[in-house]
Write a protein that holds these residues in place. Structure first.
Motif, PDB file in Angstrom:
ATOM      1  N   LEU A   1      30.332 -25.977 -25.560  1.00  0.00           N
ATOM      2  CA  LEU A   1      29.556 -25.462 -26.695  1.00  0.00           C
ATOM      3  C   LEU A   1      28.826 -26.603 -27.406  1.00  0.00           C
ATOM      4  CD1 LEU A   1      31.788 -22.762 -28.426  1.00  0.00           C
ATOM      5  CD2 LEU A   1      29.725 -22.413 -27.098  1.00  0.00           C
ATOM      6  N   GLU A   2      29.537 -27.728 -27.560  1.00  0.00           N
ATOM      7  CA  GLU A   2      28.918 -28.880 -28.232  1.00  0.00           C
ATOM      8  C   GLU A   2      27.665 -29.321 -27.485  1.00  0.00           C
ATOM      9  OE1 GLU A   2      32.125 -31.658 -28.542  1.00  0.00           O
ATOM     10  OE2 GLU A   2      32.859 -30.687 -30.361  1.00  0.00           O
ATOM     11  N   ALA A   3      27.744 -29.261 -26.152  1.00  0.00           N
ATOM     12  CA  ALA A   3      26.608 -29.711 -25.345  1.00  0.00           C
ATOM     13  C   ALA A   3      25.413 -28.774 -25.489  1.00  0.00           C
ATOM     14  CB  ALA A   3      27.021 -29.816 -23.888  1.00  0.00           C
ATOM     15  N   THR A   4      25.668 -27.475 -25.739  1.00  0.00           N
ATOM     16  CA  THR A   4      24.543 -26.527 -25.815  1.00  0.00           C
ATOM     17  C   THR A   4      24.110 -26.266 -27.254  1.00  0.00           C
ATOM     18  OG1 THR A   4      26.029 -24.616 -25.960  1.00  0.00           O
ATOM     19  CG2 THR A   4      25.289 -25.231 -23.753  1.00  0.00           C
ATOM     20  N   PHE A   5      24.869 -26.746 -28.210  1.00  0.00           N
ATOM     21  CA  PHE A   5      24.624 -26.387 -29.612  1.00  0.00           C
ATOM     22  C   PHE A   5      23.299 -26.944 -30.140  1.00  0.00           C
ATOM     23  CE2 PHE A   5      25.437 -27.368 -34.229  1.00  0.00           C
ATOM     24  CZ  PHE A   5      25.274 -26.072 -34.655  1.00  0.00           C
ATOM     25  N   LYS A   6      22.504 -26.031 -30.709  1.00  0.00           N
ATOM     26  CA  LYS A   6      21.263 -26.459 -31.378  1.00  0.00           C
ATOM     27  C   LYS A   6      21.190 -25.748 -32.717  1.00  0.00           C
ATOM     28  CE  LYS A   6      18.518 -27.097 -27.258  1.00  0.00           C
ATOM     29  NZ  LYS A   6      17.776 -26.259 -26.342  1.00  0.00           N
ATOM     30  N   PHE A   7      20.724 -26.469 -33.707  1.00  0.00           N
ATOM     31  CA  PHE A   7      20.580 -25.856 -35.025  1.00  0.00           C
ATOM     32  C   PHE A   7      19.335 -26.415 -35.681  1.00  0.00           C
ATOM     33  CE2 PHE A   7      21.057 -25.603 -39.565  1.00  0.00           C
ATOM     34  CZ  PHE A   7      21.518 -24.301 -39.742  1.00  0.00           C
TER      35      PHE A   7
END
Ligand SMILES: Nc1ncnc2c1ncn2[C@@H]1O[C@H](COP(=O)(O)OP(=O)(O)OP(=O)(O)O)[C@@H](O)[C@H]1O
Ligand SMILES: [Mg+2]
Length: 309
Positions: free
Chosen positions: A64-70
């Motif tokens: 999830l950390e690798a795909t997380f965008k905000f």
């Protein structure tokens, strides 16, 4: 009354961990765990179920950390400070999903509100979740859509004399399979919904003034280099208040999933992507259709009202 044995079972951390692990491994979102032997081996070689669960959770978290965008566009009151990290967004999404009520759906996305008593979810926020693209139309990634929506929003604020608004975007995010935009929930219904009997045309609403203004609105935005490119009856919304709204917004243009910036000497209704070319309808083409459809709707409404008297 539960027996001691039953109570022990409920409280046994091994049994609880086994149950959670099973649930987690069956979740379609964790399919990647099965695809990589190395992950499954690590989970299976754990000495206890508690340990196996912790390993599985940490692998999922890393992914999830690798795909997380905000991408924060504008702060949402009471929400923004604890949102900008993965845990915050994850909690928000879990709460939204557990309490969601769908308020609209198109070909590319569905829109929900969180029906919750929790104060930090103001009722005027809605969430647009991208669906898998059924027909490729060259749709914008959510972060791009939120950015261009923000440009449309700012122009609409400047053109407030035309009484046509745009929902204010707050942020976009990507987390695992979820790609979304959080934005202002409009007190409105799409022309499409109204025509299909799922909304109404208020008495104060002046069809011709609205359509004339919509034409000016689109023209002025074109002059600013902003092209909507997906104008249809599902993407024009009409205010649903019984009295003429005091804030002045009669209706709205929504959905910037195909929108783009005009570039000199380029056809603004054509988009080239890798080896694909997409062409879009001209924005103004919609106006005649909306005008006629709403007049027809009003005529039938008045006719039915006369019949009832
Ligand atoms: N900000 C909003 N407030 C209230 N309702 C909304 C809002 N945004 C969208 N909706 C509702 O959700 C529906 C789907 O949203 P949207 O048009 O953005 O999705 P889409 O899948 O991109 O649509 P399309 O099929 O046009 O590409 C809209 O037609 C409208 O009824
Ligand atoms: Mg739409």
């Amino acid at each position: 009354m539960e027996s001691i044995e039953q109570k022990e079972q409920i409280l046994d951390p091994e049994i609880e961990a086994e149950r959670k692990l099973e649930e987690l491994l069956e979740d379609p979102g964790s399919a990647f765990l099965h695809e990589h032997k190395i992950h499954i081996n690590r989970i299976e070689n754990a000495e206890t179920a508690v340990e196996a669960l912790a390993i599985a959770e940490s692998i999922i978290m890393k992914r999830l950390e690798a795909t997380f965008k905000f991408n924060l566009i504008r702060p949402v009151e009471g929400v923004e400070t604890d949102l900008v990290n993965l845990e915050g967004i994850r909690k928000t999404l879990d709460t939204v999903k557990a309490n969601q009520e769908k308020i609209g759906e198109g070909g590319d996305a569905y829109v929900v509100i969180a029906k919750t008593e929790i104060k930090k979810f103001p009722p005027e926020v809605c969430y647009k979740f991208a669906k898998a693209e059924a027909t490729p139309r060259g749709r914008n990634p959510m972060a791009y859509e939120a950015e261009i929506q923000s440009d449309f929003y700012e122009q609409a604020q400047k053109l407030s004399d035309l009484h046509i608004g745009v929902p204010e975007p707050y942020y976009s995010s990507e987390l695992g399979h979820d790609k979304l935009i959080a934005m202002e929930k409009l007190p409105a219904k799409s022309v499409d919904d109204i025509l299909r009997g799922m909304g109404s045309l208020p008495e104060w609403f002046d069809i011709d003034r609205f359509c004339d203004n919509l034409e000016k609105f689109l023209k002025t935005l074109h002059e600013q280099g902003l092209y909507h490119r997906d104008m249809h009856v599902g993407n024009v919304m009409i205010r649903q208040s019984i009295e003429e709204p005091v804030d002045g917004w009669w209706g709205y243009v929504i959905d910037f999933g195909l929108s783009g910036y005009g570039i000199e000497n380029m056809d603004p209704y054509r988009k080239e992507m890798a080896d694909m070319v997409f062409t879009y309808h001209k924005d103004d083409d919609i106006i005649k259709e909306v005008r006629q459809a709403l007049h027809r709707y009003k005529y039938i409404q008045n006719h039915n009202a006369r019949k009832e008297v």
